[in-house]
Structures are given as C-alpha cells and as structure tokens.
Design a protein around this motif. Structure first.
Motif, PDB file in Angstrom:
ATOM      1  N   MET A  31       0.849  -1.202   0.000  1.00 11.10           N
ATOM      2  CA  MET A  31       0.000   0.000   0.000  1.00 11.10           C
ATOM      3  C   MET A  31       0.886   1.254   0.000  1.00 11.10           C
ATOM      4  O   MET A  31       1.929   1.277   0.641  1.00 11.10           O
ATOM      5  CB  MET A  31      -0.882  -0.011   1.249  1.00 11.10           C
ATOM      6  N   SER A  32       0.466   2.262  -0.711  1.00  6.95           N
ATOM      7  CA  SER A  32       1.265   3.488  -0.841  1.00  6.95           C
ATOM      8  C   SER A  32       0.843   4.539   0.183  1.00  6.95           C
ATOM      9  O   SER A  32      -0.281   4.528   0.673  1.00  6.95           O
ATOM     10  CB  SER A  32       1.064   4.095  -2.229  1.00  6.95           C
ATOM     11  N   ILE A  33       1.785   5.439   0.464  1.00  9.67           N
ATOM     12  CA  ILE A  33       1.440   6.659   1.202  1.00  9.67           C
ATOM     13  C   ILE A  33       1.153   7.720   0.140  1.00  9.67           C
ATOM     14  O   ILE A  33       1.939   7.908  -0.793  1.00  9.67           O
ATOM     15  CB  ILE A  33       2.600   7.094   2.119  1.00  9.67           C
ATOM     16  N   ARG A  34       0.023   8.397   0.297  1.00 10.24           N
ATOM     17  CA  ARG A  34      -0.390   9.375  -0.730  1.00 10.24           C
ATOM     18  C   ARG A  34      -0.156  10.793  -0.202  1.00 10.24           C
ATOM     19  O   ARG A  34      -0.736  11.193   0.800  1.00 10.24           O
ATOM     20  CB  ARG A  34      -1.869   9.171  -1.077  1.00 10.24           C
ATOM     21  N   VAL A  35       0.709  11.502  -0.905  1.00 13.43           N
ATOM     22  CA  VAL A  35       1.126  12.833  -0.442  1.00 13.43           C
ATOM     23  C   VAL A  35       0.683  13.896  -1.454  1.00 13.43           C
ATOM     24  O   VAL A  35       1.069  13.834  -2.629  1.00 13.43           O
ATOM     25  CB  VAL A  35       2.668  12.886  -0.289  1.00 13.43           C
ATOM     26  N   ALA A  36      -0.116  14.836  -0.987  1.00 15.51           N
ATOM     27  CA  ALA A  36      -0.487  15.979  -1.839  1.00 15.51           C
ATOM     28  C   ALA A  36       0.419  17.147  -1.472  1.00 15.51           C
ATOM     29  O   ALA A  36       0.829  17.280  -0.308  1.00 15.51           O
ATOM     30  CB  ALA A  36      -1.941  16.367  -1.610  1.00 15.51           C
ATOM     31  N   ALA A  37       0.768  17.983  -2.445  1.00 14.44           N
ATOM     32  CA  ALA A  37       1.664  19.109  -2.157  1.00 14.44           C
ATOM     33  C   ALA A  37       1.442  20.250  -3.143  1.00 14.44           C
ATOM     34  O   ALA A  37       1.178  20.029  -4.329  1.00 14.44           O
ATOM     35  CB  ALA A  37       3.123  18.647  -2.223  1.00 14.44           C
ATOM     36  N   VAL A  38       1.564  21.467  -2.599  1.00 15.83           N
ATOM     37  CA  VAL A  38       1.526  22.674  -3.431  1.00 15.83           C
ATOM     38  C   VAL A  38       2.289  23.773  -2.683  1.00 15.83           C
ATOM     39  O   VAL A  38       2.354  23.762  -1.454  1.00 15.83           O
ATOM     40  CB  VAL A  38       0.066  23.118  -3.747  1.00 15.83           C
ATOM     41  N   GLY A  39       2.863  24.691  -3.428  1.00 12.31           N
ATOM     42  CA  GLY A  39       3.548  25.830  -2.814  1.00 12.31           C
ATOM     43  C   GLY A  39       3.183  27.102  -3.546  1.00 12.31           C
ATOM     44  O   GLY A  39       2.539  27.075  -4.605  1.00 12.31           O
ATOM     45  N   ASP A  40       3.570  28.234  -2.980  1.00  8.20           N
ATOM     46  CA  ASP A  40       3.399  29.519  -3.661  1.00  8.20           C
ATOM     47  C   ASP A  40       1.941  29.797  -4.018  1.00  8.20           C
ATOM     48  O   ASP A  40       1.635  30.204  -5.143  1.00  8.20           O
ATOM     49  CB  ASP A  40       4.280  29.569  -4.917  1.00  8.20           C
ATOM     50  N   VAL A  41       1.066  29.591  -3.044  1.00  9.60           N
ATOM     51  CA  VAL A  41      -0.361  29.829  -3.302  1.00  9.60           C
ATOM     52  C   VAL A  41      -0.734  31.301  -3.103  1.00  9.60           C
ATOM     53  O   VAL A  41      -1.763  31.757  -3.592  1.00  9.60           O
ATOM     54  CB  VAL A  41      -1.254  28.926  -2.424  1.00  9.60           C
ATOM     55  N   HIS A  42       0.107  32.052  -2.385  1.00 12.04           N
ATOM     56  CA  HIS A  42      -0.028  33.511  -2.250  1.00 12.04           C
ATOM     57  C   HIS A  42      -1.467  33.945  -1.975  1.00 12.04           C
ATOM     58  O   HIS A  42      -2.054  34.743  -2.703  1.00 12.04           O
ATOM     59  CB  HIS A  42       0.491  34.209  -3.516  1.00 12.04           C
ATOM     60  N   ILE A  43      -2.016  33.409  -0.884  1.00  9.44           N
ATOM     61  CA  ILE A  43      -3.420  33.689  -0.555  1.00  9.44           C
ATOM     62  C   ILE A  43      -3.579  35.087   0.063  1.00  9.44           C
ATOM     63  O   ILE A  43      -2.775  35.522   0.875  1.00  9.44           O
ATOM     64  CB  ILE A  43      -3.942  32.632   0.452  1.00  9.44           C
ATOM     65  N   ASP A  44      -4.629  35.755  -0.357  1.00  3.73           N
ATOM     66  CA  ASP A  44      -5.088  36.997   0.263  1.00  3.73           C
ATOM     67  C   ASP A  44      -6.616  36.995   0.099  1.00  3.73           C
ATOM     68  O   ASP A  44      -7.168  36.085  -0.529  1.00  3.73           O
ATOM     69  CB  ASP A  44      -4.446  38.213  -0.433  1.00  3.73           C
ATOM     70  N   ALA A  45      -7.274  38.016   0.620  1.00  8.59           N
ATOM     71  CA  ALA A  45      -8.741  38.026   0.584  1.00  8.59           C
ATOM     72  C   ALA A  45      -9.285  37.883  -0.841  1.00  8.59           C
ATOM     73  O   ALA A  45     -10.352  37.293  -1.044  1.00  8.59           O
ATOM     74  CB  ALA A  45      -9.244  39.311   1.225  1.00  8.59           C
ATOM     75  N   ASP A  46      -8.538  38.393  -1.835  1.00  5.58           N
ATOM     76  CA  ASP A  46      -9.055  38.374  -3.214  1.00  5.58           C
ATOM     77  C   ASP A  46      -9.135  36.974  -3.821  1.00  5.58           C
ATOM     78  O   ASP A  46      -9.820  36.794  -4.839  1.00  5.58           O
ATOM     79  CB  ASP A  46      -8.226  39.294  -4.124  1.00  5.58           C
ATOM     80  N   VAL A  47      -8.430  36.005  -3.226  1.00  2.37           N
ATOM     81  CA  VAL A  47      -8.500  34.651  -3.792  1.00  2.37           C
ATOM     82  C   VAL A  47      -9.089  33.645  -2.792  1.00  2.37           C
ATOM     83  O   VAL A  47      -9.059  32.441  -3.028  1.00  2.37           O
ATOM     84  CB  VAL A  47      -7.117  34.156  -4.298  1.00  2.37           C
TER      85      VAL A  47
END
Lengths: 240, 90
Positions: A1-17
């Motif tokens: 069985m695998s370990i499932r890893v989700a990843a993201v960077g640089d999402v630069h969240i502010d109120a507009d998004v």
C-alpha cells in the motif's frame, strides 16, 4: 500500500482569492493522506493574509504540514503568521519534523524554509563583507536545521519539505543568473545525508517539476505556477 | 531611459510594490509584453496597471495567465529508488 502525499507551494493567498482552492480541497481526502504546503502561503506575510490561508487550508480531511517562504517573512510578522496557521491545525515546520500515521505506513516530514546561495561550484561563500557572510550563514543554518530534523525522524518514509530548491534541476526555465536566489546545494547535501524518499520545494515559478539530488533522492518543485493545479499527488511505496 | 534600465525598474516595481515576482516584462517595438502566472484576474489587471503607470506612452500587452486550481487528473507513482545517475534529472 502506498502513502499518498499531496503538495503545493506559492499559493499567495489573500482576501481576493479566498475560497478558490476550496472545491479541490474539499475532496482531498479521496486523493491523499496528507497535504504539504511548500511556503509562500501569503502575498506580503501579514497576519491578516495568514488568517485567509488558515480559512483556506484549515479543517481539511487530511493533516496539513507547512513551511513558510520568503513572502511570509516580508512584513516581519512571522510569529503571528505561524500562530494563525497553527490555530487552524496546520503544522508549521522550521527546523523541525512531524510524523503522520497513514494506512500505508508512518510518514515523517522534516521542514525548513531554506535559503539561497547557489549550487555546487558556483555558490556564494561566507567571505568578505558582513552582509555576504550573513547571507551565506543564513543558508548554512537553515540546511543544518533541516539535516538535524531529518535525522531525528522515526518513520518508514521520510520527506524533506523546503521553500527554496535543494537542486538546480527543478530550476530549468528560470534565468541562470538568478539561481543563487532560488536555492542552495547545502539543502541537497542535508537531504542526501539521511535516507530520504522525496524532497518537496516551491519558490521557482518558472522552473520545472522534476529533479534529483546527487544522492538519488527525487525532488519535486510544486510551485503553483509550475504544477498548474490545486495540488500534485505522489504515491510513495513502502519499499522506496 | 534605456530599455534595459526601464525593464529592470519595472521588474523591481512589480516585486517590491506589487509582490509579484514571477512576471516577465519584455519590450517588442512600442509594446510592453507581460507574461507569467498569478492567482487571480484582479492581480493580472493590477500588474498591467502598474506597468502602464510607468510607461504611459506605450501599449501594454497582457499575456499573464491565472493559474488553475483544478483537482489533479492523476497521481505520480514514485517507484522504488533507482541507482544514482539512473536516468532521472539532468
């Protein structure tokens, strides 16, 4: 069985998004066991923006583990930014590690922001002006913290999470002249010092997804403009 | 001002005032072409406005894209490690 890893960077969240990622995040439990955030979560590093990040990435079906990026330092509000994220249940790593028990085994994640400095044979050295020494010493300290955190993990699968790049491979597409601002080989050296299965980073918006350390550890650049989706998912086999 | 200095200044304005570090500004004849990716349409237009402010005499062509936030269509399976120099990376 695998370990499932989700990843993201640089999402630069502010109120507009605010809310933009939620449709994809609401079904993350079907695709992954954990979500890693590779820094630059905010635009200017304010507590108000961090509160937006907390709303966007808090309360998910899977644990969320993050490092901060250079944008998250911009307003000198790092303690407040970190607290806002932690209050939402997000684990923020800076020279530390954490483990997550999954159906595929125990996953260990060691994280640090990292820093620039450049890559083997073409890197900055701690010589000359105090500003230059401070620049390189910050990079050295960050790599040392990452190495220590990786070594301390007790787990079956080990991941290194940074904002800055540990190898030049994943910078392909960026101008060569700015490589020293995008990462440091010292991070790669730290990752290769311990048996690590995967290194995740962001920061290089114009780079590419895949690379490898000199020691054979796979490196993935998950900067949002590179992966062009809400997050990437990696399946790691126990035998890695 | 020479193009090289103007483009350098624009890039710094976008980063330091607008927090957008991934935008490329190039000059094609009388036109300034903007490329890169941002998180919202509002930010896309904000970059255009900042550039237009600094070069009011020129046309600005905005080719900046808004990065998608879709669920990934597939996962990448990381099979057991291959030997060093085993063919991945550069």
């Amino acid at each position: 069985m695998s370990i499932r890893v989700a990843a993201v960077g640089d999402v630069h969240i502010d109120a507009d998004v605010q809310g933009r990622y939620r449709p994809a995040l609401d079904e993350i439990g079907e695709h992954a066991d954990v979500l890693l955030l590779a820094g630059d979560l905010t635009r200017h590093g304010t507590v108000a923006e961090a509160a937006c990040v907390a709303r966007e990435f808090g309360g998910l079906a899977v644990p969320v583990v993050a490092v901060l990026g250079n944008h998250d330092y911009h307003s000198d509000e790092v303690p407040g930014v970190t607290k806002a994220l932690e209050d939402a249940g997000i684990v923020v790593l800076e020279g530390e590690g954490t483990t997550v028990d999954t159906a595929g085994g125990r996953l260990g994640v060691a994280g640090a922001k990292g820093f620039g400095g450049g890559f083997a044979g073409r890197c900055a050295t701690a010589f000359g002006e105090p500003e230059m020494k401070a620049f390189v010493e910050h990079s050295e300290a960050s790599a040392a913290k990452l190495a220590k955190a990786l070594a301390a993990l007790e787990c079956e699968v080990r991941i290194a999470l940074t904002h800055y790049a540990p190898v030049p491979d994943t910078l392909a597409g960026e101008p060569l002249e700015i490589y020293p601002f995008l990462g440091s080989y010292l991070l790669g050296e730290a990752i290769d010092a311990v048996r690590t299965q995967l290194a995740i980073h962001g920061h290089a918006h114009a780079g590419c997804e895949r690379g490898m350390t000199p020691g054979g550890v796979r490196v993935r650049n998950v900067a949002h403009p590179v992966i062009r989706q809400a997050y990437s998912v990696f399946h790691l086999d126990e035998a890695c | 001002m020479k193009d090289e200095y103007l483009l350098a200044r624009l890039q710094r304005v976008l980063a330091e005032d607008g927090s957008e570090l991934g935008i490329d500004v190039a000059r094609r004849d009388e036109e300034f072409v903007l490329t890169g990716e941002v998180e919202s349409d509002q930010r896309r237009l904000e970059v255009e406005r900042r550039v237009a402010e600094h070069v009011p005499e020129a046309r600005v062509r905005n080719e900046i894209r808004v990065t998608r936030v879709t669920v990934p269509a597939e996962a990448e399976r990381l099979a057991p490690r291959v030997p060093v120099n085993g063919g991945e990376g550069r």
